[in-house]
Each structure stands twice: as C-alpha cells, then as structure tokens.
Design an enzyme around this catalytic site. Structure first.
Site, PDB file in Angstrom:
ATOM      1  N   THR A  95       0.860  -1.191   0.000  1.00  0.00           N
ATOM      2  CA  THR A  95       0.000   0.000   0.000  1.00  0.00           C
ATOM      3  C   THR A  95       0.898   1.244   0.000  1.00  0.00           C
ATOM      4  O   THR A  95       2.119   1.107  -0.059  1.00  0.00           O
ATOM      5  CB  THR A  95      -0.891   0.039   1.267  1.00  0.00           C
ATOM      6  OG1 THR A  95      -0.065   0.325   2.398  1.00  0.00           O
ATOM      7  CG2 THR A  95      -1.617  -1.275   1.499  1.00  0.00           C
ATOM      8  N   CYS A  96       0.295   2.409   0.096  1.00  0.00           N
ATOM      9  CA  CYS A  96       1.101   3.639   0.104  1.00  0.00           C
ATOM     10  C   CYS A  96       2.048   3.677   1.302  1.00  0.00           C
ATOM     11  O   CYS A  96       3.133   4.240   1.223  1.00  0.00           O
ATOM     12  CB  CYS A  96       0.209   4.868   0.207  1.00  0.00           C
ATOM     13  SG  CYS A  96      -1.112   4.885  -0.958  1.00  0.00           S
ATOM     14  N   GLY A  98     -13.872  26.744  -7.121  1.00  0.00           N
ATOM     15  CA  GLY A  98     -12.488  26.311  -7.283  1.00  0.00           C
ATOM     16  C   GLY A  98     -12.455  24.827  -7.595  1.00  0.00           C
ATOM     17  O   GLY A  98     -13.481  24.129  -7.489  1.00  0.00           O
ATOM     18  N   GLY A 116      -9.682  22.644  -6.527  1.00  0.00           N
ATOM     19  CA  GLY A 116      -8.497  22.098  -5.856  1.00  0.00           C
ATOM     20  C   GLY A 116      -8.661  20.629  -5.501  1.00  0.00           C
ATOM     21  O   GLY A 116      -9.738  20.048  -5.656  1.00  0.00           O
TER      22      GLY A 116
END
Lengths: 425, 310
Positions: free
Chosen positions: A49-50, A192, A194
């Site tokens: 995993t990360c 926005g 983001g």
C-alpha cells in the site's frame, strides 16, 4: 507452523524507499510467481500500500518457510534495490511477532491515520490475490482469516473507527449531516477545483449528492472536475445566482483575497435566500468567505481551522481507544499461537491414539475367539470397557499437551511422548 | 384498578426508558436501544390497558375528565415516540420527549378524575371537541420538543462544537420539518376542537358561549396565536425556515401551558381539578351533566328534571 514477515512501513522507512519497493497492481502476480519458483514449499502473501510493503511467508514446517534473509533478498531483488540502500529500514519478524504485527495492521493500529478503514480491505485483497494465484495455502488462510477476525473485533468492540479524522470526512459526516437529512436533493456548489474539493466531493457523492455545480475561474478546470463527479460546470459570472440557489458550498480557490465578502453576501445573496440554511465549507487558505458571513442567520460557515480542531479532537478520542484495541490484538494473538501449538501436537496425538487403538482391537478379537459363547450384549459391554480404558489412559498426556501448548511449542513433551510410545515411524 | 394495571406500571416503564436514554450520555452498550424500545412498548401496552379499563368501567372515560384527557395526550406522545426511536436510532430524542410525557402523566395523577361538568351536548360532538383539542395539544408539544432540539443543534453548529457521540440530535432539516408540520397541524386541530366546542355550546339549551370563561379565553388566545403564526409562516418565506419556526412553536407551547393552567382551575365552565378525593355526590352530579358519556348510561342516571339542567 512457521511464519515470517519482512518489509517496510511508514514508521521506519522513508517515503523514497517505500516508493522504490512498492508493487503496482500488475507487479504483484509476477512477483509472487517468481518467488514461488524460488521457495516452492512456502506460502506467500504480498501486501503493498502507500504506507507499507510487507511480504508474509509461512509453511507447516521450519524447512518449508524461507529464512528472513532470503525473503529480504527476494523483496529487494525484484526491484533491484541494493541492500545498502535500505540498511536498517527493513523490518523482519517471525512467529508471534509476525502474527501480532499483521493483526495490528489489519485493525488499522499501525496505520499513519490510526483507525482509517481502507487498510482492512487492502489486507483482505492481498490475501485473496495470493489465494487466487495459488501462493497462499492453509497456513496463510488461518493467519489472514484470524487477522480479519481480530480487526472486526477491534471495529465492533471499540470506538476507534467512530471518530473521523480526515478534513473532508469530518466536514460531511460530522457537520453537514447535522444540517441536512439527505443530500440527493441538495444544490451543491463547488468554488475552485483544488484537490480538497475533489476529495470532499467523493464523500458528498457517497452521501448521495447528485446536483453538483462547479464554478471556477478556469472553465476548463471546472469542466474537468464536473465531469469527474457527474456535475455541471457553470461560468464564474454566475457565482451570485449559484450562491443564492446553493444548500452546500465547498470552496477551495487559490484566491489571495476573500472571494465572497460579508458586504457582497448581504447585497447579492442573503436577501434572495429567505434565510434558507446554507452550509459553507471554506477549505481555502487564505479563506474564500469572510468569517462575518458565518454570523448571518441560517449560515453555517466552517473553515479549515474549525475542521482541523474537530479532527484533532477525534484523533485524541481514537488514542483513548488504543489500549482497548491493543488488548484485543494481544488476546487474539495468544489464541492463534495456542491453536498453532495445538495443531503442531496433532500428529503425536493421532499416533498415540493409534498406538493404543490397534492393540485394543487385537486383544478384543483374541478374547472373543477364546470365549465363543459370549452373546452380543456381553461383547458390547467388553468393547465399551476397552474404549473407556483407552480414553482414560490417553486423558492425562493429552491434558498435559494442551496445557503446555498455552505457554509455547511443547517440543520437549512431544519428543518425550514420541520416544516413550515409539511414535517416530 | 381491578386489572392490576395502574399508573405506576406505565410510569415506571417510561421512566426506565428515560433512564436508559440518559445513561446513553455516558455509555452506549449495544442492547441499550433495544431496551429503550422494549421499555417504551411495555409502557404503551400498560398505558393502553389502563385507558381501556377506564373507558370500560367509567361512563365518562376516556376523554371527559382532566385525568383521562392528560393521560390520553401522554399516550399519543408515547405512540409517536417509538417510531421516532426506530427512525432516528442514534439520536437522543427521548431525553427531550419522555420528560414531557412523564410531566403529562404527573399532571394527570394530580388532576381530577371527575367528568368535566360542561354542558349537555351530544356525545359525538363532545368527543370531537375533546379529541381534537387533545391532538392539538400533542402537536404543540411535539413542535415544542422539536423546537428545543433545533435551537440546541443550531447553537452547537454555529459554535462549531464537534459531533457528540452521546448527545446526538436529528438534523436541522428533519427538526425543521417536524416543527413546521406540528405548527400547521396544531393550528388546524385546535381550531376544529375550539369551534366544535363553540357550536356544541350554541346548540344547547343555553345557546350562548361564555367568552369570559378563563378556559375559553385562554384557548381563544392560543388558537389566535397558532393561526396567526401559521399565517405568518405561510405569508413570510423567511418564517418557514430555521430558528423562526422553532421560536413560533416555543411561543405556542407557552400559550398551551397557560391554557392548561386555566383548565386545571375548578371555577371554569370546564370544571377542573379538585384533587383525587372528589365527593361522590359531585361525581353523580357531574355524570348527570356529562357531555361525553354513553347515551344509555346518561339516560339511565338522569333524573326527570335533568332535561332543564344547565
């Protein structure tokens, strides 16, 4: 049963090393295939995993399970990473420690954000993948099933997972859901485009939001974000009309001045809303909405700071739940190890029983031949007597084995029994 | 009572449900919600039994004495409470609703069990009058409870208080909906109850309405407020939302308390509370004048001169 784990986690290894050792979706199968050729008797599961890369190996006997150094070599070798590059950063665990570690990982006690729910699915997926590829057998099955059971116990018996800690999840589940009963009929406006907006929209979509409108100075970005969440891009000039119609606003622009001032809100928005509740998530730094807007009737304005404070409180609540979760992991680890030890004694117990059963049957046969006048009832009584005698003779050694299994592998006792009853063969 | 079911049975059940709800502020074991529902349902069964027995043994029950009237209102709230617990299982709605129910039961305990000596009227219209006013009271009380919860929830959200795992309240949207509907329903129900009372009074021998009677006066005030508030809500869009509706229902509750206080007085046209030990001769006199009693029992107990009685 022999178990080993080698790998790296976010606790001891930098992100650069973890990235080098990480396995993509397509690489997992290839790596397991290669390692099975190298360790044909071993069962293997790879969890990538990360935040961690962990290789679990196991086998019914010591010879079937590869040594830790060999496993590290296999892990590094796949990515051609030299051992010096990861010196001191690779963790190696065996037996009880490996089991406890997997339980803590599955229960999300070892996660970067303790209690995050994704890791359990990732552990399950890693095992299923290995099982499908044939690299996980009965040993890994026992280990991972018990890990999932321990994680479920932590989930149900503690409040570790009840306190959300990510900004978007807290914003939607802890605050917006206290304003709105449902989201499918709400007008969601995104200012926005983001990354935080993207993440918040994922939670909103999960909560049922369908009417999503994206306003951004760059219409191209607005269209991209709208397309990714099934929303609609609207021009920046439409901002005031959108704010009048909105129920929930997620704002993440990169503007260096407030996009909506209190004066502008009072002039363009408030008079047309008729005090309809408006929930605003101002996730921009610096803020897109002037704080004074939050004082208006029926307006609930939350900034990043407000949400971060709530997240921190939730994090502290999770920390308070940790001891209870650790106790569950410890109890489950003890139970698994005791079971494993009992399973190790199974062949000896079978041999012991066979050693007594065979002479019993032979003696009964001889006796019945000597006494041909015995009726069926008498034969049955004698057989039952012999069975009871064998069971009573077996009871003390089996009890001793069971007791010894609780404390560790009863190797000495097993060896003694083998020698005493000539069970070597 | 002969059946063995008395007020203590259902009061204790509802008190247990409230105690479990309050205990939820500290600990929330899995069985708690089930126990709350069980206690509430047990209370409703005992409560229904009690009202049923009174209706069967007393010719003027279930709505013709203040005691029965308050108990019927509490029963209606209890019946609403159970689905609310099931629909909003994680919220602490009972902490707000159950005390109101128990307060009604407490008032009922001290209230007169004698029939309301109002005026001779057909039983049907007397029942309509009593039932609609009782349901109107329930609607006002529900609106009050929802209004209080709305204001607390709104305050917590405005002050950015983190989500409480123990004292959870329903969403503002849900509370606002309950508030709005309660206000509308209360206006209609109280209006129907009030006007059936007026029309019934006009149809009697006396043929006039005692407008200066404290109960009639306070009820007129409450009705005026409810109708006015509902009209204001419909005409002024901002009053349909948020805290304004909550304030309107809270004010409705104040009017209700005032009306119920006058209802408890015994110098009104509705008679009222003289405590539990009313004299038997007063009882029979009340029964003689009873508007809600079954016609057969009324005729049986009515002396020949009752035709001309006020």
């Amino acid at each position: 049963m022999n178990l080993r784990m080698v790998g790296c986690t976010h606790r001891a290894t930098g992100v650069d090393v973890r990235q080098q050792l990480a396995f993509g979706e397509n690489q997992v199968g290839d790596a397991l295939d290669r390692w099975r050729e190298r360790f044909p008797q071993a069962e293997l599961v790879l969890l990538s995993t990360c935040n961690r890369v962990e290789l679990y190996a196991g086998g019914p006997s010591e010879s079937a399970c590869p040594a830790s150094d060999d496993l590290v070599d296999a892990l590094l070798g796949y990515h051609r990473v030299p051992a010096e590059r990861v010196a001191g950063q690779v963790m190696t665990l065996a037996q009880r420690e490996a089991v406890a570690h997997l339980y803590r990982v599955a229960a999300s006690l070892d996660s970067m954000v303790v209690g995050e729910p994704q890791i359990l699915a990732q552990v399950k997926q890693a095992y299923q993948r290995a099982a499908e590829l044939g690299s996980a057998g009965p040993v890994m099955h026992e280990l991972f099933q018990s890990a999932l059971r321990a994680a479920r116990r932590v989930h149900h018996e503690t409040e570790l997972h009840k306190h959300r800690v990510s900004i978007p999840s807290v914003a939607i589940a802890d605050f917006a859901s206290r304003v709105f009963e449902r989201f499918d009929d709400k007008h969601v406006l995104v200012l926005g485009a983001g990354k935080m907006a993207d993440e918040t929209l994922r939670y909103l979509r999960d909560a049922g939001a369908r009417r999503i409108f994206v306003v951004n100075r760059s219409e191209e970005r607005a269209r991209q974000l709208a397309a990714s969440c099934g929303g609609k891009a609207v021009p920046w000039s439409d901002l005031w009309r959108q704010l009048v119609a909105a129920d929930l606003v997620v704002s993440t622009t990169a503007a260096d001045q407030p996009v909506v001032t209190a004066a502008a809100f009072d002039e363009h928005v408030a008079p047309h809303r008729q005090q309809r509740p408006l929930f605003i998530l101002d996730l921009a730094v610096p803020r897109d909405f002037e704080p004074a807007i939050g004082e208006r009737l029926s307006v609930y304005l939350y900034s990043l700071d407000d949400l971060a404070a709530a997240c921190e409180l939730n994090r502290q609540s999770r920390v308070r739940e940790l001891p209870a979760a650790e106790r569950i992991v410890l109890a489950e680890t003890d139970a698994f190890i005791a079971d494993a030890h009992r399973r190790a004694a199974a062949p000896v117990i079978t041999g012991l029983r066979r050693n007594l059963e065979e002479p019993k049957l032979a003696e009964l046969e001889r006796l019945f031949k000597k006494l041909p006048d015995l009726d069926e009832r008498a034969k049955s009584e004698i057989t039952q007597f012999a069975d009871r005698l064998v069971n009573k003779l077996l009871h003390p050694p089996l009890e001793s084995l069971r007791d010894a299994s609780l404390e560790g592998p009863p190797q000495g006792l097993l060896d003694a029994l083998k020698r005493l009853f000539r069970l070597e063969d | 009572m002969d059946s063995g079911v008395n007020m203590l049975c259902f009061t204790a059940s509802f008190a247990v449900a409230l105690a479990l709800e309050i205990a939820g502020l500290w600990t929330r074991p899995r069985w708690r919600r089930l126990a709350v529902v069980f206690a509430a349902v047990a209370g409703i069964v005992a409560h229904t039994w009690y009202l049923g027995v009174r209706a069967g043994t007393s010719p003027w029950a279930p709505l013709s004495s203040p005691h029965d009237w308050y108990l019927a209102a509490a029963w209606a709230l209890a019946v609403i409470y159970v689905p609310v617990v099931l629909y909003q299982p994680r919220t602490a709605t009972g902490i707000f609703l159950l005390p109101v129910m128990l307060a009604l039961i407490g008032v009922a305990y001290g209230a007169s069990r004698d029939p309301i000596p109002t005026f001779a009227a057909p039983r049907f219209w007397g029942m309509v009058h009593g039932v609609f006013l009782m349901l109107g009271t329930v609607a006002v009380l529900l609106g009050f409870v929802a209004g209080v919860m709305y204001l607390i929830q709104s305050y917590r959200l405005k002050s950015k208080a983190p989500l409480s795992q123990t004292l959870r309240l329903p969403s503002l949207e849900w509370l606002e909906r309950v508030n709005t509907r309660s206000l509308g329903a209360a206006a209609v129900l109280v209006a129907v109850g009030f006007f059936t009372g007026i029309l019934t009074r006009l149809a009697t021998v006396e043929g006039e309405v005692p407008w200066t009677d404290p109960v009639v006066l306070s009820l007129s005030g409450m009705l005026s407020w409810l109708v006015g508030a509902e009209a204001f809500r419909l005409a002024y869009p901002a009053a349909r939302r948020g805290r304004k509706v909550a304030y309107l229902t809270l004010a409705g509750f104040v009017f209700l308390v005032f009306t119920l206080a006058t209802f408890a007085r015994h110098d009104t046209v509705h008679g009222g509370s003289e405590g539990r030990g009313a004299r038997s001769e007063e009882k029979s006199e009340a029964a003689r004048l009873l508007p809600f009693a079954p016609r057969s029992s009324l005729l049986a107990s009515r002396p020949p001169s009752a035709e001309a009685a006020p």
